[in-house]
Motif scaffolding. Sequence first.
Motif, PDB file in Angstrom:
ATOM      1  N   MET A  16       0.834  -1.160   0.000  1.00 39.10           N
ATOM      2  CA  MET A  16       0.000   0.000   0.000  1.00 39.10           C
ATOM      3  C   MET A  16       0.888   1.235   0.000  1.00 39.10           C
ATOM      4  O   MET A  16       1.927   1.261   0.654  1.00 39.10           O
ATOM      5  CB  MET A  16      -0.905   0.005   1.233  1.00 39.10           C
ATOM      6  N   LYS A  17       0.463   2.257  -0.742  1.00 37.53           N
ATOM      7  CA  LYS A  17       1.188   3.520  -0.785  1.00 37.53           C
ATOM      8  C   LYS A  17       0.266   4.636  -0.335  1.00 37.53           C
ATOM      9  O   LYS A  17      -0.950   4.540  -0.466  1.00 37.53           O
ATOM     10  CB  LYS A  17       1.689   3.804  -2.201  1.00 37.53           C
ATOM     11  N   PHE A  18       0.849   5.683   0.164  1.00 37.28           N
ATOM     12  CA  PHE A  18       0.118   6.843   0.646  1.00 37.28           C
ATOM     13  C   PHE A  18       0.445   8.023  -0.254  1.00 37.28           C
ATOM     14  O   PHE A  18       1.613   8.265  -0.562  1.00 37.28           O
ATOM     15  CB  PHE A  18       0.544   7.147   2.084  1.00 37.28           C
ATOM     16  N   ALA A  19      -0.577   8.760  -0.696  1.00 39.89           N
ATOM     17  CA  ALA A  19      -0.371   9.976  -1.482  1.00 39.89           C
ATOM     18  C   ALA A  19      -1.087  11.132  -0.802  1.00 39.89           C
ATOM     19  O   ALA A  19      -2.248  11.002  -0.411  1.00 39.89           O
ATOM     20  CB  ALA A  19      -0.890   9.792  -2.905  1.00 39.89           C
ATOM     21  N   TYR A  20      -0.391  12.231  -0.656  1.00 40.26           N
ATOM     22  CA  TYR A  20      -0.922  13.389   0.047  1.00 40.26           C
ATOM     23  C   TYR A  20      -1.283  14.486  -0.947  1.00 40.26           C
ATOM     24  O   TYR A  20      -0.469  14.866  -1.783  1.00 40.26           O
ATOM     25  CB  TYR A  20       0.123  13.906   1.040  1.00 40.26           C
ATOM     26  N   HIS A  21      -2.503  15.002  -0.856  1.00 40.15           N
ATOM     27  CA  HIS A  21      -2.985  16.092  -1.717  1.00 40.15           C
ATOM     28  C   HIS A  21      -2.827  17.420  -0.980  1.00 40.15           C
ATOM     29  O   HIS A  21      -3.274  17.560   0.151  1.00 40.15           O
ATOM     30  CB  HIS A  21      -4.453  15.855  -2.071  1.00 40.15           C
ATOM     31  N   LYS A  42       9.626   5.449  -1.218  1.00 39.17           N
ATOM     32  CA  LYS A  42       9.008   4.283  -1.857  1.00 39.17           C
ATOM     33  C   LYS A  42       7.597   4.026  -1.341  1.00 39.17           C
ATOM     34  O   LYS A  42       6.894   3.178  -1.865  1.00 39.17           O
ATOM     35  CB  LYS A  42       9.875   3.043  -1.650  1.00 39.17           C
ATOM     36  N   GLU A  43       7.211   4.746  -0.300  1.00 35.84           N
ATOM     37  CA  GLU A  43       5.896   4.520   0.303  1.00 35.84           C
ATOM     38  C   GLU A  43       5.000   5.753   0.360  1.00 35.84           C
ATOM     39  O   GLU A  43       3.791   5.626   0.454  1.00 35.84           O
ATOM     40  CB  GLU A  43       6.080   3.975   1.723  1.00 35.84           C
ATOM     41  N   VAL A  44       5.591   6.930   0.333  1.00 36.50           N
ATOM     42  CA  VAL A  44       4.809   8.160   0.459  1.00 36.50           C
ATOM     43  C   VAL A  44       5.051   9.036  -0.763  1.00 36.50           C
ATOM     44  O   VAL A  44       6.192   9.369  -1.095  1.00 36.50           O
ATOM     45  CB  VAL A  44       5.174   8.937   1.740  1.00 36.50           C
ATOM     46  N   TYR A  45       3.955   9.377  -1.416  1.00 41.06           N
ATOM     47  CA  TYR A  45       3.994  10.188  -2.631  1.00 41.06           C
ATOM     48  C   TYR A  45       3.117  11.414  -2.449  1.00 41.06           C
ATOM     49  O   TYR A  45       2.322  11.487  -1.518  1.00 41.06           O
ATOM     50  CB  TYR A  45       3.475   9.377  -3.820  1.00 41.06           C
ATOM     51  N   MET A  46       3.233  12.319  -3.382  1.00 40.86           N
ATOM     52  CA  MET A  46       2.410  13.513  -3.332  1.00 40.86           C
ATOM     53  C   MET A  46       1.422  13.507  -4.496  1.00 40.86           C
ATOM     54  O   MET A  46       1.769  13.157  -5.623  1.00 40.86           O
ATOM     55  CB  MET A  46       3.286  14.760  -3.388  1.00 40.86           C
TER      56      MET A  46
END
Length: 126
Positions: free
Chosen positions: A1-6, A31-35
């Motif tokens: 699972m990956k997390f993306a922040y808006h 590798k786990e947190v994206y924007m």
Amino acid sequence: MKFAYHNHQSEFAKVEGISAYDYILTNTNKKEVYMELDLAWAFLAGMDPVEMFKQYPGRFPLWHVKDIDPATNRPCPVGAGKFDFKRVYENSKQSGVTHTFIEQDGAKTIDDPAASVKWLKSNIYS
């Protein structure tokens, strides 16, 4: 699972010398947190997305694409405002973008996002 922040504009305000946006990017696993970069809100906060791509390459796989009306500073159809989409898309590889979403906050009718699609097809994806 990956997390993306808006983001919105407020994440770029500095508190004790660092913005919340930079804090997230420098203190999380790439590798786990994206924007999920909202280009217009970043632009209104005084940020240059291309410089962000250079500073944090590959961290922006998702983009929210909308423009900003120069008279009101409110969202408007892509290509009808003051944001330089061509420059950003020319530098998109460095961002790591895989998906873009047209987002039209406050659209009055389907014609607003449809105008964005038309402009993008004619000017970016032609």
